[in-house]
Design a protein around this motif. Sequence first.
Motif, short mmCIF file in Angstrom:
data_model
loop_
_atom_site.label_atom_id
_atom_site.label_comp_id
_atom_site.label_asym_id
_atom_site.label_seq_id
_atom_site.Cartn_x
_atom_site.Cartn_y
_atom_site.Cartn_z
N LEU A 192 0.81 -1.21 0.00
CA LEU A 192 0.00 0.00 0.00
C LEU A 192 0.85 1.27 0.00
O LEU A 192 0.34 2.36 -0.27
N LEU A 193 2.14 1.12 0.28
CA LEU A 193 3.02 2.29 0.31
C LEU A 193 3.39 2.78 -1.10
O LEU A 193 3.81 3.92 -1.26
N LEU A 194 3.24 1.92 -2.09
CA LEU A 194 3.66 2.28 -3.44
C LEU A 194 2.92 3.50 -3.97
O LEU A 194 3.52 4.42 -4.54
N PHE A 195 1.62 3.52 -3.80
CA PHE A 195 0.82 4.63 -4.34
C PHE A 195 1.16 5.96 -3.67
O PHE A 195 1.44 6.95 -4.37
N PRO A 196 1.15 6.04 -2.32
CA PRO A 196 1.49 7.33 -1.70
C PRO A 196 2.92 7.79 -2.00
O PRO A 196 3.17 8.98 -2.16
N LEU A 197 3.86 6.84 -2.08
CA LEU A 197 5.24 7.22 -2.39
C LEU A 197 5.35 7.77 -3.81
O LEU A 197 5.99 8.81 -4.05
N SER A 198 4.71 7.09 -4.76
CA SER A 198 4.74 7.56 -6.15
C SER A 198 4.03 8.91 -6.28
O SER A 198 4.50 9.80 -7.01
N THR A 199 2.92 9.05 -5.58
CA THR A 199 2.18 10.32 -5.60
C THR A 199 3.02 11.44 -5.03
O THR A 199 3.03 12.57 -5.56
#
Length: 285
Positions: A54-61
């Motif tokens: 779930l960390l992938l999306f906030p990090l990419s954002t």
Amino acid sequence: MFSKLLKHEWKANVGLMSILTLAVVGVGILGTIALRVLVNYGDTITQSESVLVLLLFPLSTLVFVSYMGIAVYVAAVGFVLMYRFYKHKFTDEGYLTFTLPVKTNHIFLSSGLNMVIWTVISFLVALLMYAMMLLCGTAQEGLFNDDIVEAFSSLGIFIDGIGEEFTELMGAGFVPLLILNVLVVPLFSTVIAMTCVTLGAVVAKKHKILAIIGISYGVEMVLSILLSVVTYLPLFIAAIIDPSMESPMLYITLTLILTFLLQAGITVGGYFLSTYLMKHKLNLP
């Protein structure tokens, strides 16, 4: 008195400009950290079957928002400076500004110089933040990405070599002409924007901001046409003087000279037009 005006302009803007600058530095640091996590642990997070995915999306954002936020910062600095110029000179605050025992051109120059300084600062800060994200955010070991550092070093050596050959080809006057063109750009951009604000505020009795936007759009179109002419005109002149066109020296030199003269002429013209309107045609609400 001019120094006092310049100091006043600086104090009036330094608070908000400092907040914007600190904010974009913070955004750049967060984006760099997020990018570094993705570069170093992205594959591990992707293959993980735990909640870490779930960390992938906030990090990419966060990386994307940081990248865009740095660009928005430069635009925001310009917008805030122009809005404050309009507010302090062409609204109710203008009554106080223009009752001061100072020359109109000093009022204009103090605002303009302050804008140029902050424009240069914002550009350098944005460049530094992008460099930090690129060099530090993509590093797998150590503080900087050694591969990129080496690539830039090699590129610098290559550019130096090309620059020496180009200068030898173009002549000793090429570098001064190039420097003059680079230096006049922030002055040109600032004076054009201030002139559009002044014209819109003076011409329109109501809806001044809409008038400023309309005039800015029209001026931008005219300048695009003029710069296009400056791009093609040297080609025809060079073809007449040197039909064989064996060397690009004449064309590039003419282009630099005409571009500088156009931008410098418009800058001087905008200065005199703006100060004249502020002195004789001021239209305060």
